[in-house]
Write a protein that holds these residues in place. Structure first.
Motif, short mmCIF file in Angstrom:
data_model
loop_
_atom_site.label_atom_id
_atom_site.label_comp_id
_atom_site.label_asym_id
_atom_site.label_seq_id
_atom_site.Cartn_x
_atom_site.Cartn_y
_atom_site.Cartn_z
N MET A 217 1.01 -1.31 0.25
CA MET A 217 0.07 0.04 0.05
C MET A 217 0.89 1.24 -0.12
SD MET A 217 -2.82 1.16 2.90
CE MET A 217 -4.15 0.51 2.12
N LYS A 218 0.39 2.13 -0.77
CA LYS A 218 1.14 3.65 -0.84
C LYS A 218 0.68 4.44 0.32
CE LYS A 218 2.61 6.63 -3.88
NZ LYS A 218 3.79 7.06 -4.96
N PHE A 219 1.74 5.17 0.92
CA PHE A 219 1.21 6.33 1.77
C PHE A 219 2.03 7.54 1.44
CE2 PHE A 219 -0.03 2.56 4.41
CZ PHE A 219 -1.11 3.09 5.02
N ARG A 220 1.58 8.69 1.88
CA ARG A 220 2.32 9.79 1.53
C ARG A 220 3.46 9.59 2.39
NH1 ARG A 220 -0.97 13.81 -0.66
NH2 ARG A 220 -2.90 13.57 -0.73
N PRO A 221 4.58 10.49 2.18
CA PRO A 221 5.99 10.56 2.73
C PRO A 221 5.79 11.14 4.23
CG PRO A 221 6.09 11.91 0.58
CD PRO A 221 4.51 11.55 0.75
N ALA A 222 6.63 10.30 4.81
CA ALA A 222 6.74 10.41 6.33
C ALA A 222 6.70 11.97 6.76
CB ALA A 222 7.54 9.73 7.14
N GLU A 223 7.49 12.70 6.21
CA GLU A 223 7.76 14.00 6.30
C GLU A 223 6.48 15.05 6.26
OE1 GLU A 223 9.54 12.39 3.88
OE2 GLU A 223 11.09 11.94 5.27
N GLU B 175 5.74 5.41 10.50
CA GLU B 175 6.04 4.45 9.81
C GLU B 175 4.94 3.54 9.21
OE1 GLU B 175 6.50 0.35 12.10
OE2 GLU B 175 8.61 1.05 11.71
N ALA B 176 4.97 3.39 7.89
CA ALA B 176 3.80 2.89 7.15
C ALA B 176 4.36 1.22 6.64
CB ALA B 176 3.68 3.48 5.72
N LYS B 177 3.73 0.16 7.02
CA LYS B 177 3.92 -0.97 6.63
C LYS B 177 2.38 -1.68 6.45
CE LYS B 177 8.04 -2.18 9.66
NZ LYS B 177 8.43 -2.99 10.62
N GLY B 178 2.48 -2.16 5.25
CA GLY B 178 1.12 -2.71 4.92
C GLY B 178 0.05 -1.88 4.83
N GLU B 179 -0.92 -2.43 5.53
CA GLU B 179 -1.94 -1.13 5.53
C GLU B 179 -2.22 -0.71 6.97
OE1 GLU B 179 -5.52 -3.85 4.95
OE2 GLU B 179 -4.87 -4.23 3.09
N ASN B 180 -0.95 -0.59 7.78
CA ASN B 180 -0.95 0.22 9.03
C ASN B 180 -0.09 1.36 8.91
OD1 ASN B 180 -2.43 -1.82 10.69
ND2 ASN B 180 -0.55 -3.38 10.39
N LEU B 181 -0.54 2.39 9.59
CA LEU B 181 0.12 3.68 9.44
C LEU B 181 0.38 4.01 11.00
CD1 LEU B 181 1.27 6.28 8.16
CD2 LEU B 181 -1.06 7.18 8.52
N THR B 182 1.35 3.74 11.63
CA THR B 182 1.79 4.04 13.21
C THR B 182 2.51 5.44 13.10
OG1 THR B 182 1.89 1.84 13.32
CG2 THR B 182 3.12 3.02 15.08
N ILE B 183 2.01 6.31 14.05
CA ILE B 183 2.55 7.28 14.46
C ILE B 183 3.31 7.29 15.80
CG2 ILE B 183 2.23 10.02 14.69
CD1 ILE B 183 0.03 9.53 12.68
N PHE B 184 4.51 7.39 16.04
CA PHE B 184 5.22 7.36 17.27
C PHE B 184 5.37 8.76 17.73
CE2 PHE B 184 6.71 3.88 14.98
CZ PHE B 184 6.35 2.83 15.63
N ILE B 185 4.85 8.88 19.02
CA ILE B 185 4.93 10.25 19.97
C ILE B 185 5.84 9.99 20.98
CG2 ILE B 185 2.73 11.11 18.99
CD1 ILE B 185 1.75 10.13 21.51
N ASP B 186 6.09 11.29 21.44
CA ASP B 186 6.93 11.32 22.90
C ASP B 186 6.49 12.51 23.55
OD1 ASP B 186 8.62 10.45 24.74
OD2 ASP B 186 10.33 10.63 23.74
#
Length: 150
Positions: A1-7, A28-39
Motif C-alpha cells: 500500500m502506498k502512503f504519503r511521505p512521512a515528512e 512508519e507505514a507497513k502494509g495497511e498500517n500507519l503508525t505514528i510514534f509520539i513522545d
C-alpha cells in the motif's frame, strides 16, 4: 500500500501534536498500517496516545495519507530501545547512558555502552569511565538509550 511521505504526514500533524503536548518522533507505514510514534516530557502513557489519536482522527482524513485506500491508524510510544534518528534525539539524550551497536568491531567490540558526551554530524563521543571514545557515525549501525534492569 502506498502512503504519503512521512515528512509530509509529520508536517501536517505536528501543530496538532503540539496542541496536545506531544511530539511526533516518527511515522512508519507497513502494509495497511500507519503508525505514528509520539513522545513527551516524562514519557508517553496510554492516555497521551489516546488523546493524540482522538485529536487527529478528522484532520488526518483531510490529509488522506493513503490516497483513498483503507488503512489502520496506530499511535504508539517510541519504546525504550528506539534508535536515535534526529538531532533532537541526540540533544535529549546528552549526558545519558546509551548503547552503540557498530557494523564492525572497534577495539574488539561491536557493542559499546557509555554516557553520550557529545555529537556532531560526523561523530559521537561517549564517556566510558574516565575515558572518552569518539566514534565516526558511519561505523554506527544503531544508537539508543541503554536499557538497565535493576
Amino acid at each position: 500500500m502506498k502512503f504519503r511521505p512521512a515528512e509530509e504526514i509529520i508536517a501536517f500533524l505536528s501543530p496538532i501534536a503540539s496542541s496536545v503536548g506531544v511530539e511526533i518522533i516518527d511515522v512508519e507505514a507497513k502494509g495497511e498500517n500507519l503508525t505514528i510514534f509520539i513522545d513527551k516530557e516524562g514519557g508517553v502513557d496510554l492516555d497521551a496516545c489516546e488523546k493524540f489519536h482522538n485529536a487527529i482522527m478528522d484532520p488526518i482524513d483531510e490529509l488522506d495519507p493513503s490516497f483513498g485506500a483503507s488503512y489502520t491508524l496506530n499511535v504508539s510510544s517510541p519504546g525504550v530501545d528506539r534508535p536515535f534518528k534526529t538531532e533532537r534525539d541526540f540533544l535529549r539524550n546528552l549526558g545519558k547512558d546509551v548503547e552503540v551497536k557498530l557494523y564492525a568491531p572497534l577495539k574488539g567490540k561491536k557493542l559499546i555502552e557509555g554516557e553520550l558526551a557529545a555529537f556532531d554530524e560526523n561523530s559521537v563521543t561517549l564517556k566510558i569511565g574516565a575515558a572518552e571514545e569518539k566514534i565516526n557515525r558511519n561505523r554506527i549501525a544503531k544508537i539508543n538509550c541503554a536499557v538497565k534492569f535493576d
